[in-house]
Design a protein around this motif. Structure first.
Motif, PDB file in Angstrom:
ATOM      1  N   GLU A 385       0.816  -1.217   0.000  1.00 61.82           N
ATOM      2  CA  GLU A 385       0.000   0.000   0.000  1.00 61.82           C
ATOM      3  C   GLU A 385       0.848   1.265   0.000  1.00 61.82           C
ATOM      4  O   GLU A 385       0.487   2.271  -0.625  1.00 61.82           O
ATOM      5  N   TYR A 386       1.978   1.221   0.703  1.00 63.62           N
ATOM      6  CA  TYR A 386       2.854   2.385   0.837  1.00 63.62           C
ATOM      7  C   TYR A 386       4.274   1.986   0.433  1.00 63.62           C
ATOM      8  O   TYR A 386       5.129   1.741   1.296  1.00 63.62           O
ATOM      9  N   TRP A 440      -6.601   9.693   2.783  1.00 62.60           N
ATOM     10  CA  TRP A 440      -5.736   8.813   3.577  1.00 62.60           C
ATOM     11  C   TRP A 440      -6.564   7.734   4.282  1.00 62.60           C
ATOM     12  O   TRP A 440      -6.142   6.577   4.367  1.00 62.60           O
ATOM     13  N   GLN A 443      -7.211   4.930   2.007  1.00 65.11           N
ATOM     14  CA  GLN A 443      -6.042   4.058   1.879  1.00 65.11           C
ATOM     15  C   GLN A 443      -6.001   3.042   3.018  1.00 65.11           C
ATOM     16  O   GLN A 443      -5.651   1.872   2.824  1.00 65.11           O
TER      17      GLN A 443
END
Length: 460
Positions: A385-386, A440, A443
């Motif tokens: 994801e990041y 955010w 996410q």
């Protein structure tokens, strides 16, 4: 040449230093400019709207309001064909429990969150605290961070598994509890005592407690919480102000001890994890044993030192009538047995004419190991994801959560904050203008869905 050599070298050194200073100042200026928040247009999603609806339910203290939150969560589960149970530990103190049975016994995963939030008044808020309003691409409201936002991430992941039609490899439990903000006595602690079957077959737990350090709108460190220090709360009484002040002076050396008591393997790993991000403390944190051996322990900031010490906080001396009193918080190491520490304190206080009143005790709650399939899975999904974000552990010094009750029972609990949260947003926790950035938050929903789905499909 000899006469001019030294001045020339000094001029060169000064030029190099000046260039470095200019570059440093430019980098700082660029970073400051990058931190200027220019809000994007808010893309509303069903998950964000669900968070808004949950925030609009006032589940704050004074206690007894969690039942409405439990009913809201139950309605969402029912709408998706999932059976659940509301358990009242006391009138109005609602806890919600739902379970998806897996193919195999044991190794179950618990998605834990708390329904209650701390109180909020209108004063100081940009938007009303229970309106769930969107302003500048941020959802404002009490609980958006602590912890209704995480609860919605967990709820969506739980519903996804149920919708898939696939039977998970192991049991998956969704548990929303009461009373966390006031100690958990009518939440997780009560359920462990009165409904132990809820936790049967559970090996892992995902809960609050993690951190997402951000810089330039990007996560710079994803910290998975593996434990906390344990607080023991007391009051020391004495017959006079002078007597209590003498006791306080006797205890002051234990506020900030000079040496470490013990260093656990988990603390070594945590300090090593965060060292690259701590410019000033990096040489000290990279190898803590070397730091201690070199006599440099005193150079560590207090937050790091206290991970290796039993410490205490002393309140001010209060006088009422003929008696003086002082609140004391003992912050013990996670694995520390609290009763010997309490007796140690009594051994100091009582010979000086004082009396110790015990208010609350916690621990021991050993730190959770990072060397598990679950930790590896969390780290892997975070990096999906990041991308490029360093993932490590986090150990909390000053506060704890309901995971302490589970760790004491042998459940491996991890604190995960699945979405980025910047410094300014963290200032809203238990304060005004608590908020989460909408994109955010989405996410975080995506990460939690993949994480729970991957675990459900994995035979381990």
């Amino acid at each position: 040449m000899r006469r001019w050599g030294l001045p020339v070298l000094l001029l060169i050194a000064a030029a190099i230093a000046l260039t470095a200073l200019i570059l440093h100042n430019q980098r700082v200026a660029n970073e400051m400019a990058s931190e200027t928040f220019v809000p994007r247009a808010t893309r509303m999603t069903p998950e964000i709207e669900l968070l808004q609806r949950y925030v609009r339910i006032d589940t704050s203290n004074p206690p007894g309001k969690e039942l409405a939150g439990a009913r809201f969560l139950q309605s969402e589960l029912r709408r998706n064909g999932i059976a659940s149970e509301i358990i009242e530990s006391a009138p109005g103190r609602g806890n919600l429990y739902a379970r998806i049975r897996g193919k195999k016994p044991g190794d179950g995963l618990l998605l834990l969150n708390h329904i209650d939030v701390v109180p909020a008044t209108l004063r100081g808020w940009s938007r009303p605290p229970f309106a769930g309003a969107v302003l500048a691409n941020q959802v404002f409201g009490r609980g958006t961070l602590d912890m209704k936002g995480i609860a919605i991430c967990e709820l969506e992941a739980f519903i996804d598994v149920a919708r898939s039609g696939r039977v998970p490899e192991h049991d998956l439990v969704f548990l929303a509890t009461a009373d966390e903000e006031l100690g958990g006595a009518l939440g997780v602690q009560w359920l462990l005592a009165h409904r132990p079957e809820i936790f049967q077959g559970i090996r892992y737990c995902l809960n609050e407690g993690g951190i997402t350090e951000t810089k330039q709108e990007r996560i710079s460190y994803f910290g998975i919480e593996i434990g906390t220090k344990m607080a023991v709360k007391l009051i020391i009484h004495a017959a006079s102000r002078e007597g209590l002040q003498a006791i306080r002076l006797r205890l002051e050396p234990f506020i900030n001890p000079p040496d470490p008591e013990r260093i656990s393997p988990e603390v070594r790993e945590f300090l090593h994890d965060v060292a690259p991000l701590r410019v000033e403390q990096q040489p000290l944190l990279t190898d803590i044993d070397r730091t201690v051996a070199a006599g440099k322990f005193w150079l560590l900031s207090s937050g790091y030192k206290e991970l290796m010490q039993n410490v205490m906080w002393l309140g001010g001396v209060q006088v009422q009538g003929q008696e003086a009193s002082m609140r004391v918080n003992m912050f013990n190491l996670p694995e520390e047995e609290p009763l010997p520490r309490i007796e140690w304190l009594r051994g100091i206080v009582e010979p000086m004419g004082g009396r110790v009143e015990l208010l609350e005790t916690n621990g021991p709650a050993p730190l959770t190991s990072r060397h598990t399939p679950m930790f590896d899975l969390i780290a892997r999904e975070v990096k999906r994801e990041y991308p490029g974000v360093p993932v490590g552990t986090e150990i909390l010094v000053a506060w704890s959560n309901d995971s302490r009750f589970l760790r004491a029972r042998g459940i491996d609990a991890y604190g995960v904050w699945p979405f980025p949260v910047d410094f300014y947003q963290t200032q809203g926790i238990h304060s005004v203008n608590e908020r989460v950035r909408a994109d955010w938050f989405q996410q975080g929903v995506n990460l939690t869905r993949r994480l729970v789905g991957s675990y459900s499909d994995s035979p381990h």
